[in-house]
Design a protein around this motif. Structure first.
Motif, PDB file in Angstrom:
ATOM      1  N   ASP A   1       8.093 -44.418  -5.975  1.00 51.48           N
ATOM      2  CA  ASP A   1       7.572 -45.039  -4.760  1.00 51.48           C
ATOM      3  C   ASP A   1       8.229 -44.459  -3.510  1.00 51.48           C
ATOM      4  N   VAL A   2       9.432 -43.926  -3.665  1.00 53.30           N
ATOM      5  CA  VAL A   2      10.153 -43.309  -2.554  1.00 53.30           C
ATOM      6  C   VAL A   2       9.900 -41.810  -2.519  1.00 53.30           C
ATOM      7  N   LEU A   3       9.919 -41.197  -3.681  1.00 57.07           N
ATOM      8  CA  LEU A   3       9.692 -39.751  -3.784  1.00 57.07           C
ATOM      9  C   LEU A   3       8.189 -39.491  -3.906  1.00 57.07           C
ATOM     10  N   VAL A   4       7.510 -39.649  -2.805  1.00 56.80           N
ATOM     11  CA  VAL A   4       6.049 -39.534  -2.805  1.00 56.80           C
ATOM     12  C   VAL A   4       5.689 -38.052  -2.679  1.00 56.80           C
ATOM     13  N   LEU A   5       5.844 -37.357  -3.803  1.00 59.15           N
ATOM     14  CA  LEU A   5       5.589 -35.928  -3.881  1.00 59.15           C
ATOM     15  C   LEU A   5       4.790 -35.645  -5.140  1.00 59.15           C
ATOM     16  N   LYS A   6       4.170 -34.507  -5.173  1.00 60.40           N
ATOM     17  CA  LYS A   6       3.424 -34.114  -6.367  1.00 60.40           C
ATOM     18  C   LYS A   6       4.390 -33.564  -7.425  1.00 60.40           C
ATOM     19  N   LEU A   7       3.986 -33.700  -8.679  1.00 61.13           N
ATOM     20  CA  LEU A   7       4.756 -33.118  -9.781  1.00 61.13           C
ATOM     21  C   LEU A   7       4.558 -31.614  -9.769  1.00 61.13           C
ATOM     22  N   PRO A   8       5.479 -30.805 -10.150  1.00 55.96           N
ATOM     23  CA  PRO A   8       6.803 -31.079 -10.679  1.00 55.96           C
ATOM     24  C   PRO A   8       7.873 -31.217  -9.598  1.00 55.96           C
ATOM     25  N   VAL A   9       7.488 -31.057  -8.321  1.00 55.29           N
ATOM     26  CA  VAL A   9       8.478 -31.137  -7.238  1.00 55.29           C
ATOM     27  C   VAL A   9       9.204 -32.481  -7.254  1.00 55.29           C
ATOM     28  N   ARG A  10       8.467 -33.573  -7.487  1.00 55.35           N
ATOM     29  CA  ARG A  10       9.079 -34.903  -7.512  1.00 55.35           C
ATOM     30  C   ARG A  10      10.198 -34.972  -8.544  1.00 55.35           C
ATOM     31  N   ASP A  11       9.951 -34.461  -9.753  1.00 52.78           N
ATOM     32  CA  ASP A  11      10.964 -34.513 -10.809  1.00 52.78           C
ATOM     33  C   ASP A  11      12.143 -33.591 -10.510  1.00 52.78           C
ATOM     34  N   GLU A  12      11.897 -32.501  -9.805  1.00 54.46           N
ATOM     35  CA  GLU A  12      12.988 -31.597  -9.415  1.00 54.46           C
ATOM     36  C   GLU A  12      13.872 -32.246  -8.357  1.00 54.46           C
ATOM     37  N   ILE A  13      13.260 -32.882  -7.360  1.00 56.62           N
ATOM     38  CA  ILE A  13      14.013 -33.577  -6.300  1.00 56.62           C
ATOM     39  C   ILE A  13      14.790 -34.747  -6.911  1.00 56.62           C
ATOM     40  N   ARG A  14      14.139 -35.489  -7.827  1.00 58.30           N
ATOM     41  CA  ARG A  14      14.802 -36.620  -8.494  1.00 58.30           C
ATOM     42  C   ARG A  14      16.041 -36.136  -9.235  1.00 58.30           C
ATOM     43  N   ALA A  15      15.941 -35.021  -9.945  1.00 59.07           N
ATOM     44  CA  ALA A  15      17.087 -34.487 -10.693  1.00 59.07           C
ATOM     45  C   ALA A  15      18.227 -34.132  -9.750  1.00 59.07           C
ATOM     46  N   ALA A  16      17.907 -33.490  -8.635  1.00 61.36           N
ATOM     47  CA  ALA A  16      18.947 -33.093  -7.682  1.00 61.36           C
ATOM     48  C   ALA A  16      19.627 -34.316  -7.066  1.00 61.36           C
ATOM     49  N   ILE A  17      18.843 -35.319  -6.688  1.00 57.89           N
ATOM     50  CA  ILE A  17      19.411 -36.547  -6.106  1.00 57.89           C
ATOM     51  C   ILE A  17      20.269 -37.271  -7.128  1.00 57.89           C
ATOM     52  N   LEU A  18      19.749 -37.409  -8.337  1.00 59.66           N
ATOM     53  CA  LEU A  18      20.478 -38.130  -9.385  1.00 59.66           C
ATOM     54  C   LEU A  18      21.806 -37.444  -9.700  1.00 59.66           C
ATOM     55  N   LYS A  19      21.784 -36.137  -9.855  1.00 59.09           N
ATOM     56  CA  LYS A  19      23.028 -35.405 -10.137  1.00 59.09           C
ATOM     57  C   LYS A  19      24.021 -35.580  -8.994  1.00 59.09           C
ATOM     58  N   ALA A  20      23.560 -35.426  -7.765  1.00 65.39           N
ATOM     59  CA  ALA A  20      24.460 -35.537  -6.613  1.00 65.39           C
ATOM     60  C   ALA A  20      25.079 -36.934  -6.527  1.00 65.39           C
ATOM     61  N   MET A  21      24.278 -37.962  -6.733  1.00 63.80           N
ATOM     62  CA  MET A  21      24.794 -39.328  -6.648  1.00 63.80           C
ATOM     63  C   MET A  21      25.789 -39.607  -7.769  1.00 63.80           C
ATOM     64  N   LEU A  22      25.474 -39.162  -8.971  1.00 62.78           N
ATOM     65  CA  LEU A  22      26.372 -39.435 -10.100  1.00 62.78           C
ATOM     66  C   LEU A  22      27.679 -38.659  -9.993  1.00 62.78           C
ATOM     67  N   VAL A  23      27.612 -37.425  -9.532  1.00 65.93           N
ATOM     68  CA  VAL A  23      28.846 -36.654  -9.332  1.00 65.93           C
ATOM     69  C   VAL A  23      29.714 -37.373  -8.302  1.00 65.93           C
ATOM     70  N   ALA A  24      29.109 -37.835  -7.201  1.00 65.88           N
ATOM     71  CA  ALA A  24      29.859 -38.538  -6.166  1.00 65.88           C
ATOM     72  C   ALA A  24      30.499 -39.820  -6.701  1.00 65.88           C
ATOM     73  N   LEU A  25      29.761 -40.548  -7.534  1.00 63.16           N
ATOM     74  CA  LEU A  25      30.275 -41.818  -8.056  1.00 63.16           C
ATOM     75  C   LEU A  25      31.310 -41.635  -9.172  1.00 63.16           C
ATOM     76  N   LEU A  26      31.091 -40.635 -10.014  1.00 61.49           N
ATOM     77  CA  LEU A  26      31.939 -40.487 -11.198  1.00 61.49           C
ATOM     78  C   LEU A  26      33.162 -39.593 -10.979  1.00 61.49           C
ATOM     79  N   THR A  27      33.282 -39.001  -9.822  1.00 64.75           N
ATOM     80  CA  THR A  27      34.468 -38.188  -9.541  1.00 64.75           C
ATOM     81  C   THR A  27      35.284 -38.845  -8.432  1.00 64.75           C
ATOM     82  N   LYS A  28      35.307 -40.164  -8.457  1.00 67.94           N
ATOM     83  CA  LYS A  28      36.049 -40.947  -7.446  1.00 67.94           C
ATOM     84  C   LYS A  28      37.521 -40.612  -7.493  1.00 67.94           C
TER      85      LYS A  28
END
Length: 153
Positions: free
Chosen positions: A126-153
């Motif tokens: 609902d937030v990543l209102v993009l066509k596939l496969p771009v949406r899944d690529e952007i989601r992967a980049a955001i998810l990795k960045a957020m998890l790295v930030a959270l898990l390397t506290k």
């Protein structure tokens, strides 16, 4: 009242929790008899609630002495957690798989429920209102960045 799928899921999670090696072997027909349901209900629960994205490895052997083995993936150190995340996410990831990873990290108490909710909001289709496969690529980049930030506290 909880439905049969939830009861079966909780039973299997409890069995895994009590298992000294984090693994349980079941026979589908015996479990179906125990919960008075059809064997396909057991298949449904296992295939939807015990996925790799949610932190489980499932093996099955068919035949007379067949079994289903469910094993919880153990994440011991931040290094192995990050390795697991990057292997699972890859260059693109769909919403269901990404939510499974977030669920697994929240269940393991590696991220808080507030952090999990923020991640889910950021990677939602609902937030990543993009066509596939771009949406899944952007989601992967955001998810990795957020998890790295959270898990390397």
């Amino acid at each position: 009242m909880r439905n049969v799928s939830e009861v079966i899921e909780q039973y299997l999670k409890q069995a895994l929790h009590q298992s000294p090696n984090g693994m349980v072997e079941i026979q589908r027909n015996e479990l179906a008899d125990k919960f008075q349901c059809v064997p396909s209900q057991i298949n449904y629960v296992i295939s939807t609630r015990f996925t790799l994205e949610k932190g489980y490895i499932v093996e099955s052997k068919r035949g007379g002495g067949g079994y289903i083995r469910i094993q919880k993936v153990q994440l011991h150190s931040h290094g192995s957690i990050l390795d697991y995340i990057f292997q699972t996410i890859g260059e693109q990831i769909d919403q269901a798989s990404s939510e499974g990873i977030v669920y697994q990290l929240e269940e393991a108490r590696l991220i808080s429920s507030r952090e999990a909710n923020l991640i889910r909001a950021a990677i939602s289709r609902d937030v990543l209102v993009l066509k596939l496969p771009v949406r899944d690529e952007i989601r992967a980049a955001i998810l990795k960045a957020m998890l790295v930030a959270l898990l390397t506290k």
